[in-house]
Design a protein around this motif. Structure first.
Motif, PDB file in Angstrom:
ATOM      1  N   GLY A  67       0.802  -1.197   0.000  1.00 42.31           N
ATOM      2  CA  GLY A  67       0.000   0.000   0.000  1.00 42.31           C
ATOM      3  C   GLY A  67       0.846   1.264   0.000  1.00 42.31           C
ATOM      4  O   GLY A  67       0.535   2.226  -0.686  1.00 42.31           O
ATOM      5  N   LEU A  68       1.944   1.257   0.768  1.00 36.97           N
ATOM      6  CA  LEU A  68       2.797   2.447   0.829  1.00 36.97           C
ATOM      7  C   LEU A  68       3.492   2.677  -0.509  1.00 36.97           C
ATOM      8  O   LEU A  68       3.625   3.820  -0.947  1.00 36.97           O
ATOM      9  CB  LEU A  68       3.831   2.308   1.951  1.00 36.97           C
ATOM     10  N   ALA A  69       3.921   1.608  -1.149  1.00 29.05           N
ATOM     11  CA  ALA A  69       4.564   1.755  -2.457  1.00 29.05           C
ATOM     12  C   ALA A  69       3.573   2.329  -3.457  1.00 29.05           C
ATOM     13  O   ALA A  69       3.927   3.177  -4.284  1.00 29.05           O
ATOM     14  CB  ALA A  69       5.117   0.421  -2.941  1.00 29.05           C
ATOM     15  N   ALA A  70       2.341   1.889  -3.403  1.00 29.64           N
ATOM     16  CA  ALA A  70       1.307   2.418  -4.293  1.00 29.64           C
ATOM     17  C   ALA A  70       1.103   3.904  -4.024  1.00 29.64           C
ATOM     18  O   ALA A  70       1.015   4.705  -4.967  1.00 29.64           O
ATOM     19  CB  ALA A  70       0.003   1.646  -4.101  1.00 29.64           C
ATOM     20  N   GLU A  71       1.054   4.263  -2.772  1.00 28.06           N
ATOM     21  CA  GLU A  71       0.863   5.661  -2.399  1.00 28.06           C
ATOM     22  C   GLU A  71       2.019   6.535  -2.877  1.00 28.06           C
ATOM     23  O   GLU A  71       1.820   7.642  -3.365  1.00 28.06           O
ATOM     24  CB  GLU A  71       0.731   5.754  -0.880  1.00 28.06           C
ATOM     25  N   LYS A  72       3.229   6.024  -2.766  1.00 25.41           N
ATOM     26  CA  LYS A  72       4.414   6.800  -3.128  1.00 25.41           C
ATOM     27  C   LYS A  72       4.653   6.893  -4.634  1.00 25.41           C
ATOM     28  O   LYS A  72       5.387   7.758  -5.090  1.00 25.41           O
ATOM     29  CB  LYS A  72       5.655   6.210  -2.464  1.00 25.41           C
ATOM     30  N   THR A  73       4.038   5.988  -5.397  1.00 31.81           N
ATOM     31  CA  THR A  73       4.316   5.935  -6.836  1.00 31.81           C
ATOM     32  C   THR A  73       3.141   6.299  -7.727  1.00 31.81           C
ATOM     33  O   THR A  73       3.328   6.543  -8.917  1.00 31.81           O
ATOM     34  CB  THR A  73       4.792   4.529  -7.234  1.00 31.81           C
ATOM     35  N   GLY A  74       1.936   6.293  -7.181  1.00 32.69           N
ATOM     36  CA  GLY A  74       0.762   6.552  -8.005  1.00 32.69           C
ATOM     37  C   GLY A  74       0.302   5.331  -8.776  1.00 32.69           C
ATOM     38  O   GLY A  74      -0.579   5.421  -9.622  1.00 32.69           O
ATOM     39  N   CYS A  75       0.901   4.182  -8.498  1.00 34.34           N
ATOM     40  CA  CYS A  75       0.479   2.919  -9.122  1.00 34.34           C
ATOM     41  C   CYS A  75      -0.444   2.193  -8.151  1.00 34.34           C
ATOM     42  O   CYS A  75      -0.286   2.298  -6.937  1.00 34.34           O
ATOM     43  CB  CYS A  75       1.689   2.025  -9.387  1.00 34.34           C
ATOM     44  N   SER A  76      -1.389   1.451  -8.680  1.00 37.17           N
ATOM     45  CA  SER A  76      -2.237   0.661  -7.794  1.00 37.17           C
ATOM     46  C   SER A  76      -1.457  -0.555  -7.291  1.00 37.17           C
ATOM     47  O   SER A  76      -0.455  -0.962  -7.896  1.00 37.17           O
ATOM     48  CB  SER A  76      -3.500   0.200  -8.525  1.00 37.17           C
ATOM     49  N   VAL A  77      -1.922  -1.133  -6.210  1.00 36.83           N
ATOM     50  CA  VAL A  77      -1.288  -2.333  -5.664  1.00 36.83           C
ATOM     51  C   VAL A  77      -1.297  -3.442  -6.712  1.00 36.83           C
ATOM     52  O   VAL A  77      -0.292  -4.134  -6.913  1.00 36.83           O
ATOM     53  CB  VAL A  77      -1.990  -2.777  -4.360  1.00 36.83           C
ATOM     54  N   ALA A  78      -2.429  -3.608  -7.394  1.00 30.47           N
ATOM     55  CA  ALA A  78      -2.527  -4.652  -8.416  1.00 30.47           C
ATOM     56  C   ALA A  78      -1.533  -4.411  -9.552  1.00 30.47           C
ATOM     57  O   ALA A  78      -0.924  -5.350 -10.058  1.00 30.47           O
ATOM     58  CB  ALA A  78      -3.956  -4.715  -8.961  1.00 30.47           C
ATOM     59  N   THR A  79      -1.354  -3.159  -9.929  1.00 31.11           N
ATOM     60  CA  THR A  79      -0.410  -2.827 -10.997  1.00 31.11           C
ATOM     61  C   THR A  79       1.020  -3.143 -10.563  1.00 31.11           C
ATOM     62  O   THR A  79       1.795  -3.706 -11.335  1.00 31.11           O
ATOM     63  CB  THR A  79      -0.545  -1.346 -11.390  1.00 31.11           C
ATOM     64  N   ILE A  80       1.354  -2.798  -9.336  1.00 32.14           N
ATOM     65  CA  ILE A  80       2.695  -3.091  -8.829  1.00 32.14           C
ATOM     66  C   ILE A  80       2.946  -4.589  -8.831  1.00 32.14           C
ATOM     67  O   ILE A  80       4.003  -5.060  -9.266  1.00 32.14           O
ATOM     68  CB  ILE A  80       2.898  -2.493  -7.424  1.00 32.14           C
ATOM     69  N   ARG A  81       1.978  -5.353  -8.379  1.00 31.28           N
ATOM     70  CA  ARG A  81       2.125  -6.821  -8.390  1.00 31.28           C
ATOM     71  C   ARG A  81       2.267  -7.339  -9.809  1.00 31.28           C
ATOM     72  O   ARG A  81       3.051  -8.250 -10.072  1.00 31.28           O
ATOM     73  CB  ARG A  81       0.944  -7.468  -7.687  1.00 31.28           C
ATOM     74  N   TYR A  82       1.523  -6.759 -10.737  1.00 27.51           N
ATOM     75  CA  TYR A  82       1.629  -7.164 -12.142  1.00 27.51           C
ATOM     76  C   TYR A  82       3.021  -6.869 -12.681  1.00 27.51           C
ATOM     77  O   TYR A  82       3.633  -7.707 -13.334  1.00 27.51           O
ATOM     78  CB  TYR A  82       0.553  -6.457 -12.972  1.00 27.51           C
ATOM     79  N   TYR A  83       3.543  -5.671 -12.407  1.00 25.56           N
ATOM     80  CA  TYR A  83       4.887  -5.326 -12.865  1.00 25.56           C
ATOM     81  C   TYR A  83       5.925  -6.277 -12.282  1.00 25.56           C
ATOM     82  O   TYR A  83       6.877  -6.659 -12.959  1.00 25.56           O
ATOM     83  CB  TYR A  83       5.240  -3.884 -12.490  1.00 25.56           C
ATOM     84  N   GLU A  84       5.719  -6.679 -11.041  1.00 30.24           N
ATOM     85  CA  GLU A  84       6.628  -7.656 -10.434  1.00 30.24           C
ATOM     86  C   GLU A  84       6.495  -9.002 -11.150  1.00 30.24           C
ATOM     87  O   GLU A  84       7.495  -9.641 -11.488  1.00 30.24           O
ATOM     88  CB  GLU A  84       6.300  -7.810  -8.948  1.00 30.24           C
ATOM     89  N   GLU A  85       5.267  -9.400 -11.416  1.00 33.57           N
ATOM     90  CA  GLU A  85       4.994 -10.689 -12.060  1.00 33.57           C
ATOM     91  C   GLU A  85       5.616 -10.784 -13.453  1.00 33.57           C
ATOM     92  O   GLU A  85       6.137 -11.832 -13.836  1.00 33.57           O
ATOM     93  CB  GLU A  85       3.473 -10.880 -12.149  1.00 33.57           C
ATOM     94  N   ILE A  86       5.573  -9.690 -14.214  1.00 36.25           N
ATOM     95  CA  ILE A  86       6.108  -9.732 -15.582  1.00 36.25           C
ATOM     96  C   ILE A  86       7.591  -9.356 -15.646  1.00 36.25           C
ATOM     97  O   ILE A  86       8.162  -9.296 -16.730  1.00 36.25           O
ATOM     98  CB  ILE A  86       5.289  -8.845 -16.543  1.00 36.25           C
ATOM     99  N   GLY A  87       8.189  -9.099 -14.487  1.00 36.62           N
ATOM    100  CA  GLY A  87       9.622  -8.890 -14.443  1.00 36.62           C
ATOM    101  C   GLY A  87      10.105  -7.469 -14.652  1.00 36.62           C
ATOM    102  O   GLY A  87      11.298  -7.271 -14.888  1.00 36.62           O
ATOM    103  N   LEU A  88       9.224  -6.488 -14.583  1.00 31.32           N
ATOM    104  CA  LEU A  88       9.679  -5.102 -14.715  1.00 31.32           C
ATOM    105  C   LEU A  88      10.373  -4.614 -13.448  1.00 31.32           C
ATOM    106  O   LEU A  88      11.163  -3.677 -13.492  1.00 31.32           O
ATOM    107  CB  LEU A  88       8.514  -4.164 -15.052  1.00 31.32           C
ATOM    108  N   LEU A  89      10.065  -5.246 -12.341  1.00 30.23           N
ATOM    109  CA  LEU A  89      10.739  -4.946 -11.082  1.00 30.23           C
ATOM    110  C   LEU A  89      11.709  -6.078 -10.789  1.00 30.23           C
ATOM    111  O   LEU A  89      11.486  -7.219 -11.191  1.00 30.23           O
ATOM    112  CB  LEU A  89       9.730  -4.844  -9.931  1.00 30.23           C
ATOM    113  N   GLY A  90      12.752  -5.751 -10.082  1.00 27.62           N
ATOM    114  CA  GLY A  90      13.666  -6.803  -9.653  1.00 27.62           C
ATOM    115  C   GLY A  90      13.005  -7.671  -8.594  1.00 27.62           C
ATOM    116  O   GLY A  90      11.825  -7.511  -8.271  1.00 27.62           O
ATOM    117  N   ARG A  91      13.769  -8.556  -8.031  1.00 31.67           N
ATOM    118  CA  ARG A  91      13.235  -9.405  -6.965  1.00 31.67           C
ATOM    119  C   ARG A  91      12.889  -8.524  -5.770  1.00 31.67           C
ATOM    120  O   ARG A  91      13.713  -7.760  -5.292  1.00 31.67           O
ATOM    121  CB  ARG A  91      14.267 -10.452  -6.583  1.00 31.67           C
TER     122      ARG A  91
END
Length: 130
Positions: free
Chosen positions: A1-25
């Motif tokens: 939730g805090l990452a979403a707040e700090k970035t303007g991305c939704s929690v689901a979007t952040i998880r998706y970016y992690e899932e498709i490899g746009l974020l590191g581990r």
């Protein structure tokens, strides 16, 4: 939730970016909660900004990889991706200009046909059907 707040991305979007490899581990706490450090927040902000600029996910992936590349040609790769995106934007702009001109003509034909009251046939629908 805090990452979403700090970035303007939704929690689901952040998880998706992690899932498709746009974020590191992403690190996890003992209870399994994700923990995002400042590099992750920075990357998410960059991804968000690139999405706002209408870059697709594959272009974003290429940009992020180029930015983190030790290769000295990374800057040129990023420039080439930006120039390619500019070409796409210009093409879309031309399409939108043509669409605007068509709709303006159709609206004008309606105004002409309905100058003395309602017309029995809609010139806009006729024009779109032709």
């Amino acid at each position: 939730g805090l990452a979403a707040e700090k970035t303007g991305c939704s929690v689901a979007t952040i998880r998706y970016y992690e899932e498709i490899g746009l974020l590191g581990r992403i690190g996890r706490t003992a209870n399994g909660r994700r923990t995002y450090g400042w590099p992750d927040i920075g990357r998410l902000r960059l991804i968000r900004r690139l999405r706002d600029l209408d870059f697709g996910l594959e272009a974003i992936r290429a940009l992020v990889e180029a930015m983190h590349s030790p290769d000295s040609t990374a800057c040129l790769e990023v420039r080439d991706l930006a120039l390619g995106h500019i070409a796409i934007i210009r093409s879309r702009r031309a399409e939108l200009d043509a669409l605007e001109a068509s709709l303006t003509d159709l609206a004008a034909s309606c105004s002409d046909a309905c100058r003395n009251g309602r017309s029995p046939e809609c010139t806009i629908i006729q024009g779109m059907s032709a």
